[in-house]
Design a protein around this motif. Structure first.
Motif, PDB file in Angstrom:
ATOM      1  N   TRP A 113       0.844  -1.193   0.000  1.00 52.05           N
ATOM      2  CA  TRP A 113       0.000   0.000   0.000  1.00 52.05           C
ATOM      3  C   TRP A 113       0.878   1.242   0.000  1.00 52.05           C
ATOM      4  O   TRP A 113       1.743   1.386   0.858  1.00 52.05           O
ATOM      5  CB  TRP A 113      -0.884   0.058   1.244  1.00 52.05           C
ATOM      6  CG  TRP A 113      -1.958  -0.965   1.346  1.00 52.05           C
ATOM      7  CD1 TRP A 113      -2.070  -1.949   2.295  1.00 52.05           C
ATOM      8  CD2 TRP A 113      -3.104  -1.090   0.505  1.00 52.05           C
ATOM      9  NE1 TRP A 113      -3.204  -2.682   2.088  1.00 52.05           N
ATOM     10  CE2 TRP A 113      -3.863  -2.184   0.995  1.00 52.05           C
ATOM     11  CE3 TRP A 113      -3.569  -0.402  -0.618  1.00 52.05           C
ATOM     12  CZ2 TRP A 113      -5.056  -2.595   0.407  1.00 52.05           C
ATOM     13  CZ3 TRP A 113      -4.748  -0.819  -1.210  1.00 52.05           C
ATOM     14  CH2 TRP A 113      -5.483  -1.890  -0.706  1.00 52.05           C
ATOM     15  N   LEU A 114       0.637   2.140  -0.934  1.00 50.84           N
ATOM     16  CA  LEU A 114       1.177   3.489  -0.857  1.00 50.84           C
ATOM     17  C   LEU A 114       0.069   4.363  -0.272  1.00 50.84           C
ATOM     18  O   LEU A 114      -0.969   4.576  -0.899  1.00 50.84           O
ATOM     19  CB  LEU A 114       1.582   3.996  -2.244  1.00 50.84           C
ATOM     20  CG  LEU A 114       2.061   5.453  -2.304  1.00 50.84           C
ATOM     21  CD1 LEU A 114       3.338   5.642  -1.502  1.00 50.84           C
ATOM     22  CD2 LEU A 114       2.259   5.903  -3.746  1.00 50.84           C
ATOM     23  N   VAL A 115       0.276   4.816   0.952  1.00 54.46           N
ATOM     24  CA  VAL A 115      -0.685   5.661   1.647  1.00 54.46           C
ATOM     25  C   VAL A 115      -0.252   7.110   1.452  1.00 54.46           C
ATOM     26  O   VAL A 115       0.925   7.430   1.622  1.00 54.46           O
ATOM     27  CB  VAL A 115      -0.718   5.321   3.155  1.00 54.46           C
ATOM     28  CG1 VAL A 115      -1.758   6.163   3.884  1.00 54.46           C
ATOM     29  CG2 VAL A 115      -0.970   3.839   3.375  1.00 54.46           C
ATOM     30  N   PHE A 116      -1.174   7.998   1.094  1.00 55.04           N
ATOM     31  CA  PHE A 116      -0.802   9.395   0.864  1.00 55.04           C
ATOM     32  C   PHE A 116      -1.854  10.319   1.457  1.00 55.04           C
ATOM     33  O   PHE A 116      -3.013   9.940   1.638  1.00 55.04           O
ATOM     34  CB  PHE A 116      -0.607   9.683  -0.635  1.00 55.04           C
ATOM     35  CG  PHE A 116      -1.832   9.457  -1.471  1.00 55.04           C
ATOM     36  CD1 PHE A 116      -2.687  10.505  -1.779  1.00 55.04           C
ATOM     37  CD2 PHE A 116      -2.130   8.190  -1.960  1.00 55.04           C
ATOM     38  CE1 PHE A 116      -3.822  10.300  -2.561  1.00 55.04           C
ATOM     39  CE2 PHE A 116      -3.253   7.969  -2.739  1.00 55.04           C
ATOM     40  CZ  PHE A 116      -4.100   9.024  -3.036  1.00 55.04           C
ATOM     41  N   ASN A 117      -1.434  11.546   1.744  1.00 49.32           N
ATOM     42  CA  ASN A 117      -2.345  12.472   2.403  1.00 49.32           C
ATOM     43  C   ASN A 117      -1.941  13.919   2.154  1.00 49.32           C
ATOM     44  O   ASN A 117      -0.766  14.272   2.225  1.00 49.32           O
ATOM     45  CB  ASN A 117      -2.333  12.219   3.916  1.00 49.32           C
ATOM     46  CG  ASN A 117      -3.343  13.069   4.639  1.00 49.32           C
ATOM     47  OD1 ASN A 117      -4.533  12.970   4.381  1.00 49.32           O
ATOM     48  ND2 ASN A 117      -2.880  13.928   5.538  1.00 49.32           N
ATOM     49  N   SER A 173       0.928  22.000  -1.362  1.00 41.94           N
ATOM     50  CA  SER A 173       0.080  20.842  -1.660  1.00 41.94           C
ATOM     51  C   SER A 173       0.894  19.553  -1.664  1.00 41.94           C
ATOM     52  O   SER A 173       0.513  18.568  -2.291  1.00 41.94           O
ATOM     53  CB  SER A 173      -0.609  21.025  -3.016  1.00 41.94           C
ATOM     54  OG  SER A 173       0.361  21.157  -4.047  1.00 41.94           O
ATOM     55  N   THR A 174       2.020  19.560  -0.957  1.00 42.79           N
ATOM     56  CA  THR A 174       2.876  18.380  -0.918  1.00 42.79           C
ATOM     57  C   THR A 174       2.196  17.254  -0.153  1.00 42.79           C
ATOM     58  O   THR A 174       1.691  17.453   0.951  1.00 42.79           O
ATOM     59  CB  THR A 174       4.219  18.708  -0.235  1.00 42.79           C
ATOM     60  OG1 THR A 174       4.843  19.787  -0.922  1.00 42.79           O
ATOM     61  CG2 THR A 174       5.145  17.499  -0.267  1.00 42.79           C
ATOM     62  N   ALA A 175       2.210  16.079  -0.724  1.00 40.07           N
ATOM     63  CA  ALA A 175       1.588  14.917  -0.087  1.00 40.07           C
ATOM     64  C   ALA A 175       2.607  14.157   0.744  1.00 40.07           C
ATOM     65  O   ALA A 175       3.694  13.834   0.262  1.00 40.07           O
ATOM     66  CB  ALA A 175       0.997  13.987  -1.144  1.00 40.07           C
ATOM     67  N   ASP A 176       2.276  13.882   1.993  1.00 37.33           N
ATOM     68  CA  ASP A 176       3.042  12.920   2.769  1.00 37.33           C
ATOM     69  C   ASP A 176       2.663  11.530   2.314  1.00 37.33           C
ATOM     70  O   ASP A 176       1.527  11.285   1.892  1.00 37.33           O
ATOM     71  CB  ASP A 176       2.744  13.057   4.262  1.00 37.33           C
ATOM     72  CG  ASP A 176       3.361  14.300   4.880  1.00 37.33           C
ATOM     73  OD1 ASP A 176       4.274  14.874   4.263  1.00 37.33           O
ATOM     74  OD2 ASP A 176       2.937  14.677   5.978  1.00 37.33           O
ATOM     75  N   SER A 177       3.603  10.582   2.420  1.00 32.66           N
ATOM     76  CA  SER A 177       3.301   9.224   1.965  1.00 32.66           C
ATOM     77  C   SER A 177       4.042   8.194   2.801  1.00 32.66           C
ATOM     78  O   SER A 177       5.103   8.465   3.360  1.00 32.66           O
ATOM     79  CB  SER A 177       3.670   9.063   0.482  1.00 32.66           C
ATOM     80  OG  SER A 177       5.042   9.356   0.269  1.00 32.66           O
ATOM     81  N   THR A 269       7.581   9.868   4.132  1.00 34.70           N
ATOM     82  CA  THR A 269       8.265  10.607   3.084  1.00 34.70           C
ATOM     83  C   THR A 269       7.258  11.517   2.411  1.00 34.70           C
ATOM     84  O   THR A 269       6.100  11.567   2.790  1.00 34.70           O
ATOM     85  CB  THR A 269       8.897   9.643   2.055  1.00 34.70           C
ATOM     86  OG1 THR A 269       7.865   8.820   1.508  1.00 34.70           O
ATOM     87  CG2 THR A 269       9.931   8.749   2.719  1.00 34.70           C
ATOM     88  N   THR A 270       7.692  12.249   1.427  1.00 32.14           N
ATOM     89  CA  THR A 270       6.783  13.167   0.753  1.00 32.14           C
ATOM     90  C   THR A 270       6.801  12.934  -0.739  1.00 32.14           C
ATOM     91  O   THR A 270       7.757  12.415  -1.301  1.00 32.14           O
ATOM     92  CB  THR A 270       7.177  14.640   1.016  1.00 32.14           C
ATOM     93  OG1 THR A 270       8.513  14.862   0.547  1.00 32.14           O
ATOM     94  CG2 THR A 270       7.104  14.960   2.491  1.00 32.14           C
TER      95      THR A 270
END
Length: 278
Positions: A113-117, A173-177, A269-270
């Motif tokens: 799973w790549l989780v992003f937010n 708008s950088t996503a953490d992941s 990570t981002t």
């Protein structure tokens, strides 16, 4: 649904306008290999369009792949930012959207799973009777907690708890992941803050534990949020891993790994978003 490598998942979406709002500004996507929730901002005239633009960007760039990639997610986030900017340009108040989700990728030959937010929508992992929040809110309240200026138990009464510090369409708008193994028997919950503002983590945990199929769990969570006040739109996606993943690690946890090659193996990570040339 079963992918060509043998991972079988079942998913369901439930969304409700709530008891106060005039329109539902949330959008959701649950199509292999991507599952996400987007919570639009910009009021009645634009919030729903902004969140829909995010969903459409992921549908174009990720849906239909056997497995997603970090690059495909990055492209989708970039496209989402461009489309939300177009929506904002047509309004007086501007527009933006949170987005949080999971995508199935292949990591060293195994599904992961790549989780992003981006923003304050959340991803939780439920396994057995345990619930774990995987994402970290991008909000003023969370920043105060991180700095030690506020206790977590005081967040519910903080009058600026809904001020977010990152969003699709915002300057940042950088996503953490995070990268996690796919585990048989786990249940992932993706939700807008219309759920978490009304239902405690313990309430969410109990509902996920007692509910059967994803459809039942999703509907029960939305109903709990409505009964608690329903002051915002409520959207949830529930994803169950049926088979094809690994068994739980011996200590009852799953390991978090970097989400992109060459990035440090810290707690997250981002995914930087490329801006279109002006």
């Amino acid at each position: 649904m079963t992918d060509p490598q043998g991972v079988t998942v079942a998913s369901a979406v439930s969304s409700d306008v709530g008891l106060v709002r005039r329109a539902n500004e949330d959008s959701a996507l649950a199509e292999w290999p991507v599952y996400l929730v987007a919570d639009g901002m910009g009021g009645y005239e634009a919030g729903d369009r902004a969140s829909a633009a995010v969903v459409q960007a992921f549908r174009r760039h990720v849906v239909g792949l056997k497995f997603a990639t970090v690059g495909a997610v990055r492209d989708a986030l970039t496209a989402a930012g461009d489309e939300v900017a177009k929506v904002a340009a047509e309004t007086d108040r501007g527009a933006g959207s949170t987005v949080t989700g999971v995508v199935l990728i292949e990591d060293e030959g195994e599904p992961a799973w790549l989780v992003f937010n981006v923003g304050d929508s959340r991803v939780y992992r439920h396994h057995g009777t345990e619930l774990e929040q995987l994402t970290v809110d991008h909000s003023l309240g969370q920043e105060l907690i991180d700095r030690g200026a506020m206790r977590r138990e005081d967040l519910a009464s903080f009058d600026r708890r809904n001020v977010i510090t990152r969003a699709i369409g915002a300057p940042d708008s950088t996503a953490d992941s995070w990268l996690l193994p796919v585990v048989n028997g786990e249940r992932l919950l993706l939700c807008s803050d219309g759920l978490t503002a009304e239902v405690s983590d313990e309430g969410i945990r109990a509902t996920l534990t007692m509910s059967g199929r994803p459809e039942s769990a999703a509907q029960a969570l939305v109903q709990r949020a409505r009964q608690a006040g329903g002051r915002d739109n409520i959207t949830v996606v529930v994803v169950d891993v049926i088979s094809g993943g690994i068994e739980e690690l011996g200590d009852g946890t799953t390991s978090i790994r970097p989400a992109a090659d060459g990035e440090p193996a810290d707690d997250h990570t981002t995914i930087p978003v490329r801006r279109a040339a002006s």
